[in-house]
Design an enzyme around this catalytic site. Sequence first.
Site, PDB file in Angstrom:
ATOM      1  N   GLY A 162      -0.355  -9.476  -3.507  1.00  0.00           N
ATOM      2  CA  GLY A 162      -0.385  -8.395  -2.511  1.00  0.00           C
ATOM      3  C   GLY A 162      -1.750  -8.186  -1.885  1.00  0.00           C
ATOM      4  O   GLY A 162      -1.998  -7.159  -1.264  1.00  0.00           O
ATOM      5  N   ASP A 222     -10.129 -10.619   9.241  1.00  0.00           N
ATOM      6  CA  ASP A 222     -10.000  -9.345   8.523  1.00  0.00           C
ATOM      7  C   ASP A 222     -11.382  -8.795   8.141  1.00  0.00           C
ATOM      8  O   ASP A 222     -11.653  -7.600   8.332  1.00  0.00           O
ATOM      9  CB  ASP A 222      -9.139  -9.562   7.265  1.00  0.00           C
ATOM     10  N   LYS A 241     -13.289  -5.255   9.502  1.00  0.00           N
ATOM     11  CA  LYS A 241     -13.948  -4.261   8.641  1.00  0.00           C
ATOM     12  C   LYS A 241     -15.416  -4.117   9.023  1.00  0.00           C
ATOM     13  O   LYS A 241     -15.971  -3.017   9.020  1.00  0.00           O
ATOM     14  CB  LYS A 241     -13.799  -4.673   7.178  1.00  0.00           C
ATOM     15  N   LYS A 244      -7.265  -1.648   9.440  1.00  0.00           N
ATOM     16  CA  LYS A 244      -8.561  -2.049  10.031  1.00  0.00           C
ATOM     17  C   LYS A 244      -8.401  -2.791  11.346  1.00  0.00           C
ATOM     18  O   LYS A 244      -9.270  -2.716  12.218  1.00  0.00           O
ATOM     19  CB  LYS A 244      -9.400  -2.852   9.042  1.00  0.00           C
ATOM     20  N   VAL A 304       0.836  -1.205   0.000  1.00  0.00           N
ATOM     21  CA  VAL A 304       0.000   0.000   0.000  1.00  0.00           C
ATOM     22  C   VAL A 304       0.877   1.263   0.000  1.00  0.00           C
ATOM     23  O   VAL A 304       0.620   2.203  -0.752  1.00  0.00           O
ATOM     24  CB  VAL A 304      -0.970  -0.001   1.207  1.00  0.00           C
ATOM     25  N   VAL A 309     -11.586  -0.267   4.876  1.00  0.00           N
ATOM     26  CA  VAL A 309     -12.761  -1.125   4.621  1.00  0.00           C
ATOM     27  C   VAL A 309     -13.018  -1.201   3.116  1.00  0.00           C
ATOM     28  O   VAL A 309     -13.267  -0.182   2.466  1.00  0.00           O
ATOM     29  CB  VAL A 309     -14.023  -0.569   5.317  1.00  0.00           C
TER      30      VAL A 309
HETATM   31  P1  NDP Z   1       3.110  -4.802   3.770  1.00  0.00           P
HETATM   32  O1  NDP Z   1       3.470  -5.941   4.650  1.00  0.00           O
HETATM   33  O2  NDP Z   1       3.273  -4.947   2.307  1.00  0.00           O
HETATM   34  O3  NDP Z   1       3.955  -3.503   4.220  1.00  0.00           O
HETATM   35  C1  NDP Z   1       4.151  -3.168   5.540  1.00  0.00           C
HETATM   36  C2  NDP Z   1       5.202  -2.057   5.618  1.00  0.00           C
HETATM   37  O4  NDP Z   1       5.374  -1.676   6.976  1.00  0.00           O
HETATM   38  C3  NDP Z   1       6.574  -2.486   5.090  1.00  0.00           C
HETATM   39  O5  NDP Z   1       7.130  -1.454   4.314  1.00  0.00           O
HETATM   40  C4  NDP Z   1       7.430  -2.654   6.366  1.00  0.00           C
HETATM   41  O6  NDP Z   1       8.788  -2.299   6.202  1.00  0.00           O
HETATM   42  C5  NDP Z   1       6.780  -1.663   7.276  1.00  0.00           C
HETATM   43  N1  NDP Z   1       6.961  -2.039   8.693  1.00  0.00           N
HETATM   44  C6  NDP Z   1       6.582  -3.174   9.302  1.00  0.00           C
HETATM   45  N2  NDP Z   1       6.938  -3.146  10.603  1.00  0.00           N
HETATM   46  C7  NDP Z   1       7.550  -1.969  10.805  1.00  0.00           C
HETATM   47  C8  NDP Z   1       8.152  -1.346  11.921  1.00  0.00           C
HETATM   48  N3  NDP Z   1       8.180  -1.943  13.108  1.00  0.00           N
HETATM   49  N4  NDP Z   1       8.686  -0.126  11.753  1.00  0.00           N
HETATM   50  C9  NDP Z   1       8.662   0.495  10.557  1.00  0.00           C
HETATM   51  N5  NDP Z   1       8.105  -0.029   9.465  1.00  0.00           N
HETATM   52  C10 NDP Z   1       7.568  -1.253   9.587  1.00  0.00           C
HETATM   53  O7  NDP Z   1       1.614  -4.401   4.149  1.00  0.00           O
HETATM   54  P2  NDP Z   1       0.497  -3.770   3.205  1.00  0.00           P
HETATM   55  O8  NDP Z   1       1.038  -2.623   2.470  1.00  0.00           O
HETATM   56  O9  NDP Z   1      -0.197  -4.855   2.470  1.00  0.00           O
HETATM   57  O10 NDP Z   1      -0.569  -3.285   4.316  1.00  0.00           O
HETATM   58  C11 NDP Z   1      -0.357  -2.101   5.066  1.00  0.00           C
HETATM   59  C12 NDP Z   1      -1.640  -1.768   5.807  1.00  0.00           C
HETATM   60  O11 NDP Z   1      -2.681  -1.572   4.870  1.00  0.00           O
HETATM   61  C13 NDP Z   1      -2.142  -2.850   6.755  1.00  0.00           C
HETATM   62  O12 NDP Z   1      -2.793  -2.263   7.842  1.00  0.00           O
HETATM   63  C14 NDP Z   1      -3.160  -3.605   5.896  1.00  0.00           C
HETATM   64  O13 NDP Z   1      -4.136  -4.266   6.672  1.00  0.00           O
HETATM   65  C15 NDP Z   1      -3.763  -2.449   5.151  1.00  0.00           C
HETATM   66  N6  NDP Z   1      -4.411  -2.771   3.899  1.00  0.00           N
HETATM   67  C16 NDP Z   1      -3.771  -3.537   2.966  1.00  0.00           C
HETATM   68  C17 NDP Z   1      -4.364  -3.779   1.739  1.00  0.00           C
HETATM   69  C18 NDP Z   1      -3.711  -4.599   0.691  1.00  0.00           C
HETATM   70  O14 NDP Z   1      -4.347  -4.845  -0.341  1.00  0.00           O
HETATM   71  N7  NDP Z   1      -2.476  -5.034   0.871  1.00  0.00           N
HETATM   72  C19 NDP Z   1      -5.678  -3.238   1.426  1.00  0.00           C
HETATM   73  C20 NDP Z   1      -6.274  -2.436   2.480  1.00  0.00           C
HETATM   74  C21 NDP Z   1      -5.643  -2.238   3.662  1.00  0.00           C
HETATM   75  P3  NDP Z   1       9.796  -3.122   5.248  1.00  0.00           P
HETATM   76  O15 NDP Z   1       9.229  -2.992   3.856  1.00  0.00           O
HETATM   77  O16 NDP Z   1      11.092  -2.413   5.375  1.00  0.00           O
HETATM   78  O17 NDP Z   1       9.797  -4.511   5.753  1.00  0.00           O
HETATM   79  N1  HSE Z   2      -6.242  -8.727   3.056  1.00  0.00           N
HETATM   80  C1  HSE Z   2      -7.300  -7.843   2.714  1.00  0.00           C
HETATM   81  C2  HSE Z   2      -8.224  -8.513   1.707  1.00  0.00           C
HETATM   82  C3  HSE Z   2      -6.740  -6.565   2.139  1.00  0.00           C
HETATM   83  O1  HSE Z   2      -7.851  -9.555   1.170  1.00  0.00           O
HETATM   84  O2  HSE Z   2      -9.314  -8.025   1.483  1.00  0.00           O
HETATM   85  C4  HSE Z   2      -7.747  -5.512   1.966  1.00  0.00           C
HETATM   86  O3  HSE Z   2      -8.177  -5.002   3.180  1.00  0.00           O
END
Ligand code: NDP
Ligand code: HSE
Length: 430
Positions: A189, A203, A207, A107, A15, A134
């Site tokens: 992803g 999850d 939501k 969420k 994201v 959500v």
């Molecule tokens: P990822 O696992 O792809 O990315 C998480 C990021 O957070 C990484 O860049 C990681 O760093 C960083 N991170 C983790 N722990 C730490 C820490 N202790 N300190 C600093 N940075 C940290 O997750 P997503 O992008 O998929 O999801 C992010 C959020 O968005 C979550 O809350 C998820 O539920 C929500 N979300 C995700 C969706 C999706 O489709 N993926 C859709 C809707 C919501 P590094 O890269 O260096 O390891």
């Molecule tokens: N893991 C979640 C899903 C990402 O599959 O819908 C979006 O919130």
Amino acid sequence: LSDSLNIGIAGLGTVGVGVVKLLTEQQALLRDKCGRPLNIAAVSARSRNKDRGVDLGAYRWHDDPLALADDPGVDLVVELIGGEDGVAKALVERALAAGKDVVTANKALLAHHGTALAEIAEGNDVSLNYEAAVAGGIPIVKALREGLAGNPISRVYGILNGTCNYILTTMRETGRDFGDVLAEAQRLGYAEADPAFDIDGVDAAHKLAILTSLAFGCPVDFGHVHVEGVRDVSALDIEYAEELGYRIKLLAMASHTEHGIEQRVHPCMVDADTPIAHVDGVFNAVVAEGAYVGQTVFEGQGAGAGPTASAVVADLIDVACGRRAAPFGVSVTRFKRPDPAAMAAHQGAYYLRFMVQDRPGVLAELAGVLRDEEVSIESLLQRSRSADDPVPVVMITHETREDCMIRAVRAIGGLDAVLGQPTLIRIEHL
Ligand code: NDP
Ligand code: HSE
């Protein structure tokens, strides 16, 4: 850039990188919409040297994401790390307390701490925006908080997990294995850092708890969501569903019932000709029913970099334009506190499948248990015949109370003639 909105982004995964790309690719469009630039000032993630496919050289780097809350050059913090506690919670609390607006996609955090965080945001006169949390790209938070704000809402339900919908759709269309399709959703992803959250329904429940608060103006109450996931949905049940004119979907539903607010997430059989049955792949759908507007239906991609970034950036635009709403539509000081409805009191129809020894009297035993619990059968299916192997007996019940149904299924599962665990899937006529 004196009048720009200076943004600090914590988390540069699926994201976070999606948001950086959108903000850099659409600078001119966003400046026109906001009347001022959206400027990425600083970023933070775990590993500074990871190649993320975007150039981060122009932004201040903080090893510690909490430093974004203290950075005087950051007006707004975007939290895209994830997790209900730990650094994500500490960062959001610190940023709000420092008088900075916060945008998050988290969420899990909001399901567990949404009410407390909204209280901090309201107390500090800052925004706490979470459209991406959500249903990914679908603007359902805005719809409930603003577009439908004049309506008492009676029910909100939908497909809220893209990973599960992708798995169920792909299993139905291709007959591929559960594990194999899950791995694909992770590669794309869609899945959470811990995919058990997706497939066990957690999850979607996170939501739903957020939607319930928005719809009914009450505290976020994740603890009272009845949650079941899709691990036990078998290829055989997907086939039977097709044959009986249903599709299996993981639905999340919240409604006002005579017993209070009912919140539930579980696999459902829905009529194959109902629109939600055709929401496939990573797409999500949300249906909200209001007293004046009637039924409204929203559909779009619920996960992935692009759709989620779209929602995050919409939240940024609101802040840049000075539009602020109470995080859950109603101020936490005016929340209603309705009773939660127990799942045991739920009423509905059920699909049941038992693997039984094919010998005389077995059906009578099953029917006897169901009679004792006052469960009435609408239809029954038993086709194959084999002297040695167990055969599936499939039943559809009339409307039944959940506690009677559960007792009956447990008792039938204990019969000598029944092998393995019975399968129960609720039927929803939407
Ligand atoms: P990822 O696992 O792809 O990315 C998480 C990021 O957070 C990484 O860049 C990681 O760093 C960083 N991170 C983790 N722990 C730490 C820490 N202790 N300190 C600093 N940075 C940290 O997750 P997503 O992008 O998929 O999801 C992010 C959020 O968005 C979550 O809350 C998820 O539920 C929500 N979300 C995700 C969706 C999706 O489709 N993926 C859709 C809707 C919501 P590094 O890269 O260096 O390891
Ligand atoms: N893991 C979640 C899903 C990402 O599959 O819908 C979006 O919130």
